[in-house]
Design an enzyme around this catalytic site. Structure first.
Site, PDB file in Angstrom:
ATOM      1  N   HIS A 170      -7.268  -5.086  10.640  1.00 20.23           N
ATOM      2  CA  HIS A 170      -6.771  -4.762   9.099  1.00 20.23           C
ATOM      3  C   HIS A 170      -5.458  -5.369   8.404  1.00 20.23           C
ATOM      4  CE1 HIS A 170      -4.360  -0.773   9.736  1.00 20.23           C
ATOM      5  NE2 HIS A 170      -3.436  -1.640   9.550  1.00 20.23           N
ATOM      6  N   ASP A 222       1.026  -1.198  -0.009  1.00 16.04           N
ATOM      7  CA  ASP A 222       0.173  -0.158   0.414  1.00 16.04           C
ATOM      8  C   ASP A 222       1.128   1.356  -0.421  1.00 16.04           C
ATOM      9  OD1 ASP A 222       0.913  -0.512   2.768  1.00 16.04           O
ATOM     10  OD2 ASP A 222      -1.353  -0.907   2.697  1.00 16.04           O
ATOM     11  N   ASN A 278      -7.625  -3.454  14.290  1.00 16.30           N
ATOM     12  CA  ASN A 278      -8.970  -2.998  13.631  1.00 16.30           C
ATOM     13  C   ASN A 278      -8.973  -4.556  13.195  1.00 16.30           C
ATOM     14  OD1 ASN A 278      -7.971  -2.328  11.566  1.00 16.30           O
ATOM     15  ND2 ASN A 278      -9.156  -0.943  11.285  1.00 16.30           N
ATOM     16  N   GLU A 314      -9.409  -2.048   5.516  1.00 15.42           N
ATOM     17  CA  GLU A 314     -10.244  -1.714   6.948  1.00 15.42           C
ATOM     18  C   GLU A 314     -11.537  -2.415   6.847  1.00 15.42           C
ATOM     19  OE1 GLU A 314      -8.792   0.133   8.752  1.00 15.42           O
ATOM     20  OE2 GLU A 314      -7.957   1.792   8.241  1.00 15.42           O
TER      21      GLU A 314
END
Ligand code: F6R
Length: 243
Positions: free
Chosen positions: A138, A67, A136, A143
């Site tokens: 990810h 990313d 979380n 996400e």
């Protein structure tokens, strides 16, 4: 899933570096998928040592990163382009022409995502993808959501991720709100996956990924369906998986 539990961060980093080194030794022209973030920094430091000792040769590998932030100049010290050069590429015998990240400054982000996806295919797919894990759940910047996004795409970061990443910026306001990321399908198509997870603050996310339901609200839970995943975690990250 194969789980390698280590005492601490340093041992985790050594174990992950050994797995990556074995991959490159067995297939010197491997396509390696790399990650940024705090967790793999120790792994990269170990790989640098191995390269400098002559134990691994990076000269024939190609790399693709997971990313990149959107609209952050690559010269910014928090861009992932900068990170990879600083933490790995500048210190090993890699051909920088063979290193790739999504271009977060492309005028047409959708076209850039399609280009990146096609590039990975052209390279023959990813032999081994290194991942970190968000609080979380990810992976990459996928996400929590209502569905798993398949291909490389542009994403809006969650408040939780902005909060976690603000430590690297002047303030939370300075953290980019968007990023380009490989999709879940891109990651799952990698032949092998290695995920490094460290610290008690990741224990909840790791437990959900390994033993929880497979759901896009915990993106990393999809890894349960991949045939070759190695989780390299320290005791603190593993703590919620203890019987
Ligand atoms: C980085 C990435 C992210 C991180 C994750 C964990 O390229 O894609 O998924 O791996 O946010 O980050 P750290 O290691 O900083 O806790």
């Amino acid at each position: 899933m194969r789980i390698i539990k280590t005492k601490n961060y340093d041992e985790m980093s050594k174990a992950a570096a050994n797995i990556i080194a074995a991959q490159i030794t067995l297939k010197p022209d491997s396509v390696m998928g790399f990650a940024t973030g705090s967790t793999p920094i120790g792994t990269y430091a170990e790989l640098i040592k191995k390269n400098q000792n002559g134990d691994i040769d990076f000269s024939n590998i190609n790399t693709v990163n997971l990313d990149e932030y959107k609209d952050l100049p690559i010269t910014h010290d928090q861009s992932y382009y900068y990170f990879m050069n600083d933490n790995l590429f500048n210190h090993v015998n890699i051909d920088k022409n063979n290193t790739n990240l999504p271009n977060g400054n492309a005028e047409d982000p959708d076209a850039e995502c399609a280009r990146y996806e096609a590039l990975i295919k052209e390279l023959g797919g990813i032999d081994m993808q290194l991942l970190g894990l968000g609080h979380n759940g990810h992976i990459g910047f996928n996400e929590p959501a209502d569905e798993f996004k398949k291909c490389t795409h542009c994403v809006t970061l969650t408040e939780r991720t902005i909060e976690a990443n603000k430590r690297f910026f002047e303030s939370a306001d300075a953290v980019p709100r968007k990023a380009l990321t490989m999709g879940i399908g891109t990651i799952m198509a990698a032949k092998k996956i290695v995920i490094v997870v460290s610290g008690e603050d990741k224990a909840d996310a790791l437990q959900k990924c390994i033993t929880g339901p497979i759901t896009p609200s915990v993106p990393g839970s999809i890894l349960q369906l991949h045939p070759d995943v190695t989780v390299v975690c320290d005791e603190a990250a593993y703590s919620k998986l203890e019987a």
